[in-house]
Design a protein around this motif. Structure first.
Motif, PDB file in Angstrom:
ATOM      1  N   ALA A 152      73.448  19.985  13.476  1.00 27.17           N
ATOM      2  CA  ALA A 152      72.411  20.684  14.235  1.00 27.17           C
ATOM      3  C   ALA A 152      72.433  20.234  15.687  1.00 27.17           C
ATOM      4  CB  ALA A 152      71.038  20.430  13.628  1.00 27.17           C
ATOM      5  N   GLU A 153      72.428  21.195  16.589  1.00 28.49           N
ATOM      6  CA  GLU A 153      72.458  20.913  18.015  1.00 28.49           C
ATOM      7  C   GLU A 153      71.063  21.077  18.616  1.00 28.49           C
ATOM      8  OE1 GLU A 153      75.253  23.512  19.783  1.00 28.49           O
ATOM      9  OE2 GLU A 153      77.009  22.625  18.780  1.00 28.49           O
ATOM     10  N   PRO A 154      70.803  20.386  19.723  1.00 33.70           N
ATOM     11  CA  PRO A 154      69.516  20.586  20.410  1.00 33.70           C
ATOM     12  C   PRO A 154      69.377  22.030  20.881  1.00 33.70           C
ATOM     13  CG  PRO A 154      70.600  18.598  21.181  1.00 33.70           C
ATOM     14  CD  PRO A 154      71.612  19.325  20.359  1.00 33.70           C
ATOM     15  N   ARG A 155      68.211  22.590  20.646  1.00 32.31           N
ATOM     16  CA  ARG A 155      67.962  23.984  21.037  1.00 32.31           C
ATOM     17  C   ARG A 155      66.613  24.084  21.735  1.00 32.31           C
ATOM     18  NH1 ARG A 155      71.767  27.247  18.870  1.00 32.31           N
ATOM     19  NH2 ARG A 155      72.855  26.494  16.990  1.00 32.31           N
ATOM     20  N   ALA A 156      66.543  24.970  22.693  1.00 34.86           N
ATOM     21  CA  ALA A 156      65.295  25.253  23.400  1.00 34.86           C
ATOM     22  C   ALA A 156      65.410  26.643  23.996  1.00 34.86           C
ATOM     23  CB  ALA A 156      65.038  24.227  24.491  1.00 34.86           C
ATOM     24  N   GLU A 157      64.284  27.323  24.073  1.00 31.48           N
ATOM     25  CA  GLU A 157      64.253  28.688  24.606  1.00 31.48           C
ATOM     26  C   GLU A 157      62.982  28.864  25.421  1.00 31.48           C
ATOM     27  OE1 GLU A 157      63.543  33.259  22.980  1.00 31.48           O
ATOM     28  OE2 GLU A 157      63.963  31.646  21.553  1.00 31.48           O
ATOM     29  N   LEU A 158      63.143  29.040  26.721  1.00 34.63           N
ATOM     30  CA  LEU A 158      61.974  29.274  27.569  1.00 34.63           C
ATOM     31  C   LEU A 158      61.354  30.629  27.233  1.00 34.63           C
ATOM     32  CD1 LEU A 158      63.188  28.153  31.120  1.00 34.63           C
ATOM     33  CD2 LEU A 158      61.997  26.798  29.396  1.00 34.63           C
ATOM     34  N   ILE A 159      60.030  30.697  27.189  1.00 33.79           N
ATOM     35  CA  ILE A 159      59.403  31.997  27.013  1.00 33.79           C
ATOM     36  C   ILE A 159      59.493  32.754  28.331  1.00 33.79           C
ATOM     37  CG2 ILE A 159      57.831  31.075  25.269  1.00 33.79           C
ATOM     38  CD1 ILE A 159      55.570  31.300  27.320  1.00 33.79           C
ATOM     39  N   ARG A 160      59.478  34.064  28.251  1.00 33.98           N
ATOM     40  CA  ARG A 160      59.560  34.872  29.460  1.00 33.98           C
ATOM     41  C   ARG A 160      58.264  34.754  30.265  1.00 33.98           C
ATOM     42  NH1 ARG A 160      61.075  40.846  28.578  1.00 33.98           N
ATOM     43  NH2 ARG A 160      59.114  40.785  27.429  1.00 33.98           N
ATOM     44  N   THR A 161      58.386  34.947  31.557  1.00 37.47           N
ATOM     45  CA  THR A 161      57.215  34.880  32.423  1.00 37.47           C
ATOM     46  C   THR A 161      56.161  35.886  31.984  1.00 37.47           C
ATOM     47  OG1 THR A 161      58.610  34.199  34.280  1.00 37.47           O
ATOM     48  CG2 THR A 161      56.422  35.029  34.805  1.00 37.47           C
ATOM     49  N   LEU A 162      56.598  37.079  31.556  1.00 39.56           N
ATOM     50  CA  LEU A 162      55.660  38.106  31.119  1.00 39.56           C
ATOM     51  C   LEU A 162      54.902  37.686  29.867  1.00 39.56           C
ATOM     52  CD1 LEU A 162      57.794  41.344  31.673  1.00 39.56           C
ATOM     53  CD2 LEU A 162      55.895  40.520  33.069  1.00 39.56           C
ATOM     54  N   ASP A 163      55.519  36.821  29.045  1.00 44.88           N
ATOM     55  CA  ASP A 163      54.869  36.389  27.804  1.00 44.88           C
ATOM     56  C   ASP A 163      53.903  35.231  28.024  1.00 44.88           C
ATOM     57  OD1 ASP A 163      56.430  38.280  26.628  1.00 44.88           O
ATOM     58  OD2 ASP A 163      57.876  36.883  25.762  1.00 44.88           O
ATOM     59  N   GLU A 164      53.970  34.619  29.206  1.00 44.71           N
ATOM     60  CA  GLU A 164      53.128  33.454  29.470  1.00 44.71           C
ATOM     61  C   GLU A 164      51.640  33.819  29.492  1.00 44.71           C
ATOM     62  OE1 GLU A 164      53.438  29.468  32.281  1.00 44.71           O
ATOM     63  OE2 GLU A 164      54.261  31.376  32.996  1.00 44.71           O
ATOM     64  N   LYS A 165      51.367  35.106  29.706  1.00 46.42           N
ATOM     65  CA  LYS A 165      49.954  35.523  29.753  1.00 46.42           C
ATOM     66  C   LYS A 165      49.265  35.319  28.410  1.00 46.42           C
ATOM     67  CE  LYS A 165      51.061  40.417  28.865  1.00 46.42           C
ATOM     68  NZ  LYS A 165      52.536  40.299  28.974  1.00 46.42           N
ATOM     69  N   TYR A 166      50.025  35.299  27.320  1.00 41.13           N
ATOM     70  CA  TYR A 166      49.416  35.128  26.000  1.00 41.13           C
ATOM     71  C   TYR A 166      48.895  33.708  25.783  1.00 41.13           C
ATOM     72  CZ  TYR A 166      51.886  39.504  25.115  1.00 41.13           C
ATOM     73  OH  TYR A 166      52.354  40.794  25.186  1.00 41.13           O
ATOM     74  N   VAL A 167      49.384  32.761  26.580  1.00 42.11           N
ATOM     75  CA  VAL A 167      48.939  31.371  26.450  1.00 42.11           C
ATOM     76  C   VAL A 167      48.442  30.845  27.789  1.00 42.11           C
ATOM     77  CG1 VAL A 167      50.393  30.829  24.461  1.00 42.11           C
ATOM     78  CG2 VAL A 167      51.352  30.586  26.751  1.00 42.11           C
ATOM     79  N   ALA A 168      48.017  31.760  28.674  1.00 39.07           N
ATOM     80  CA  ALA A 168      47.636  31.368  30.030  1.00 39.07           C
ATOM     81  C   ALA A 168      46.435  30.442  30.047  1.00 39.07           C
ATOM     82  CB  ALA A 168      47.350  32.615  30.870  1.00 39.07           C
ATOM     83  N   ASN A 169      45.533  30.594  29.059  1.00 35.97           N
ATOM     84  CA  ASN A 169      44.381  29.707  28.941  1.00 35.97           C
ATOM     85  C   ASN A 169      43.883  29.773  27.502  1.00 35.97           C
ATOM     86  OD1 ASN A 169      42.458  31.994  28.762  1.00 35.97           O
ATOM     87  ND2 ASN A 169      42.964  32.262  30.937  1.00 35.97           N
ATOM     88  N   SER A 170      42.872  28.990  27.201  1.00 37.33           N
ATOM     89  CA  SER A 170      42.406  28.916  25.820  1.00 37.33           C
ATOM     90  C   SER A 170      41.800  30.229  25.342  1.00 37.33           C
ATOM     91  CB  SER A 170      41.388  27.782  25.671  1.00 37.33           C
ATOM     92  OG  SER A 170      40.302  27.958  26.573  1.00 37.33           O
ATOM     93  N   ILE A 171      41.213  31.005  26.251  1.00 38.22           N
ATOM     94  CA  ILE A 171      40.639  32.297  25.864  1.00 38.22           C
ATOM     95  C   ILE A 171      41.742  33.271  25.491  1.00 38.22           C
ATOM     96  CG2 ILE A 171      39.386  34.310  26.725  1.00 38.22           C
ATOM     97  CD1 ILE A 171      37.627  32.429  28.325  1.00 38.22           C
ATOM     98  N   ALA A 172      42.769  33.374  26.336  1.00 40.26           N
ATOM     99  CA  ALA A 172      43.893  34.263  26.024  1.00 40.26           C
ATOM    100  C   ALA A 172      44.570  33.848  24.723  1.00 40.26           C
ATOM    101  CB  ALA A 172      44.894  34.256  27.176  1.00 40.26           C
ATOM    102  N   PHE A 173      44.712  32.535  24.513  1.00 37.40           N
ATOM    103  CA  PHE A 173      45.359  32.035  23.296  1.00 37.40           C
ATOM    104  C   PHE A 173      44.616  32.516  22.058  1.00 37.40           C
ATOM    105  CE2 PHE A 173      46.003  29.004  19.905  1.00 37.40           C
ATOM    106  CZ  PHE A 173      47.380  28.803  19.919  1.00 37.40           C
ATOM    107  N   ASP A 174      43.299  32.374  22.051  1.00 33.53           N
ATOM    108  CA  ASP A 174      42.522  32.761  20.872  1.00 33.53           C
ATOM    109  C   ASP A 174      42.452  34.277  20.705  1.00 33.53           C
ATOM    110  OD1 ASP A 174      42.014  30.122  20.228  1.00 33.53           O
ATOM    111  OD2 ASP A 174      40.073  30.060  21.245  1.00 33.53           O
ATOM    112  N   ALA A 175      42.389  35.009  21.817  1.00 35.27           N
ATOM    113  CA  ALA A 175      42.249  36.460  21.734  1.00 35.27           C
ATOM    114  C   ALA A 175      43.508  37.129  21.208  1.00 35.27           C
ATOM    115  CB  ALA A 175      41.895  37.027  23.106  1.00 35.27           C
ATOM    116  N   MET A 176      44.665  36.558  21.500  1.00 35.27           N
ATOM    117  CA  MET A 176      45.924  37.212  21.174  1.00 35.27           C
ATOM    118  C   MET A 176      46.531  36.682  19.868  1.00 35.27           C
ATOM    119  SD  MET A 176      45.997  39.479  23.384  1.00 35.27           S
ATOM    120  CE  MET A 176      47.551  40.175  22.846  1.00 35.27           C
TER     121      MET A 176
END
Length: 437
Positions: free
Chosen positions: A4-28
């Motif tokens: 197994a190799e180290p893996r990481a994947e940045l989320i897209r900038t457009l997707d960051e709105k879903y976790v922009a704050n605690s309200i967005a996190f819970d709503a989505m």
């Protein structure tokens, strides 16, 4: 983990709105309720066999890497958060048994919406299952996932693995190749940045194109986004102390309507549209009934231009605003919806949504005509529950499975949802015109 190799994947900038704050996190946080034949999910003593359910899901997650990943921040929050594999998945936290037996009643839907699953831990993989025993002997599995994992189409791909089209009591095998494909987390945050850099560089055609791509977005915008990430913990603390969460995430209630799929398809076709168009049109008619003073009513409609080339993109949804005269009958609204949605699908340019005058959104997904199984337990019904902007009044999601269509609505608790459902039911039961002979 061998190989197994180290893996990481940045989320897209457009997707960051879903976790922009605690309200967005819970709503989505989206949810779906699968109701199964409970007999095959029980031990010999009649109790739900949670150990067997967790064992099956533990094996299945190795075939769905997204279910074995969590979000982590990069050093100094220089980039968007990254998905990294988890070394251990605590199924007792992700798959829980509801403490009481609930009525198997179409009018008692709160337990099916996911709102009773409890808070979702942002430090863990962003999904959970709640197993609910119903008084009929059937069992509901209420599945939730945070929208940053993917859109509804991506979620259906996960569902295709969790619930297959063939019944089998055997727990899926997990090979070394499966484990290697999931990978392991980089040892440090700088390891994540190194992987992200290499992935970005491979997409470029040389230093000159890489330079142009980097400066394609204004530096000031990048700086603002970085600053927003840095102060996000402070913003969340302020949100928590101020009570803003309670003010924004107002109480909601839900209902669903179950109809035969074939007559609904025929009705939509007769009006010049599809089930998707009829779903949106019926919701628009319901909004118009709630607001007789309005001249026009509007909803957002998610659309996807996903192709084979971007099939693995987690979120590939755009939205179009659909507006119709409030007084138009359903026969006129369906073709109007279709025309506006098709125009947006065919024109990929960015659209200005204009003033925020929409009441919410409506959409349709299908899980196909084949019966599905969790292990050897047949899935009898599927109800999807929409997630959306907390400022919205109403959200509607229709989902077809086998020969049935379920139309689910969530709205603010102050909205007359019974009137909404009555209006939608009327739109889906328009009689055929009488043909003179």
């Amino acid at each position: 983990m061998d190989g197994a190799e180290p893996r990481a994947e940045l989320i897209r900038t457009l997707d960051e709105k879903y976790v922009a704050n605690s309200i967005a996190f819970d709503a989505m946080i989206a949810a779906a309720a699968l109701i199964l034949d409970g007999e095959r999910l029980r031990r010999d003593d009649g109790a739900i066999d949670m150990d067997a359910i967790r064992e099956r899901l533990d094996a299945l997650t190795w075939h769905v890497p997204a279910m074995r990943q969590r979000l982590v921040h990069t050093p100094l929050r220089m980039t968007t958060p990254a998905w990294v594999p988890v070394s251990e998945l605590d199924l007792t936290r992700h798959v829980t048994l509801h403490p009481t037996i609930e009525p198997d009643d179409p009018a008692a839907v709160e337990i099916l919406t996911g709102r009773l699953n409890g808070p979702m831990d942002p430090s863990r993989p962003l999904w959970d299952f709640r197993v609910v025993e119903l008084d009929s002997g059937r069992v509901a599995i209420v599945a939730r996932y945070q929208h940053v994992i993917g859109d509804a189409l991506f979620g259906l791909k996960i569902g295709d693995v969790v619930a297959g089209t063939e019944a089998s009591s055997l727990v899926p095998a997990v090979s070394g190749a499966d484990r290697a494909a999931v990978g392991v987390a980089p040892r440090t945050g700088f390891g994540i940045l190194a992987i992200a850099w290499r992935a970005w560089w491979r997409q470029q055609r040389g230093p000159r194109d890489a330079w142009r791509e980097y400066w394609r977005k204004p530096f000031v915008r990048r700086l603002r986004r970085w600053a927003g990430r840095v102060i996000r913990p402070v913003k969340n603390a302020v949100i928590e102390r101020s009570g803003e969460t309670a003010r924004v995430l107002v109480p909601r209630h839900s209902r669903y309507l179950d109809v035969e799929l074939a007559p609904a398809v025929k009705l939509a076709y007769r009006m010049g549209g599809t089930i998707h168009d009829l779903t949106v049109a019926a919701t628009l008619r319901a909004v118009a009934a709630l607001h007789p003073e309005r001249e026009t009513v509007s909803l957002l409609v998610p659309i996807s231009r996903r192709t084979k080339a971007d099939a693995n993109v987690r979120n590939h949804i755009s939205v179009v605003k659909v507006t119709v005269p409030a007084g138009d009958p359903i026969e006129a609204v369906v073709p109007a919806v279709r025309a506006q949605v098709q125009a947006a699908v065919e024109d990929p340019s960015r659209r200005d949504l204009g003033a925020r005058d929409w009441s919410g959104y409506a959409t349709f997904v299908t899980w196909g005509r084949e019966r599905r199984f969790f292990g050897d337990a047949p899935i009898e019904t599927v109800t999807g529950w929409p997630a959306g902007d907390p400022r919205d009044d109403i959200a509607c999601l229709s989902c077809s499975y086998e020969t049935r269509l379920t139309i689910s609505v969530t709205s603010r608790a102050t909205t007359d949802i019974d009137a909404v459902m009555a209006s939608i039911a009327e739109s889906f039961s328009v009689p055929e015109p009488v043909v003179a002979r």
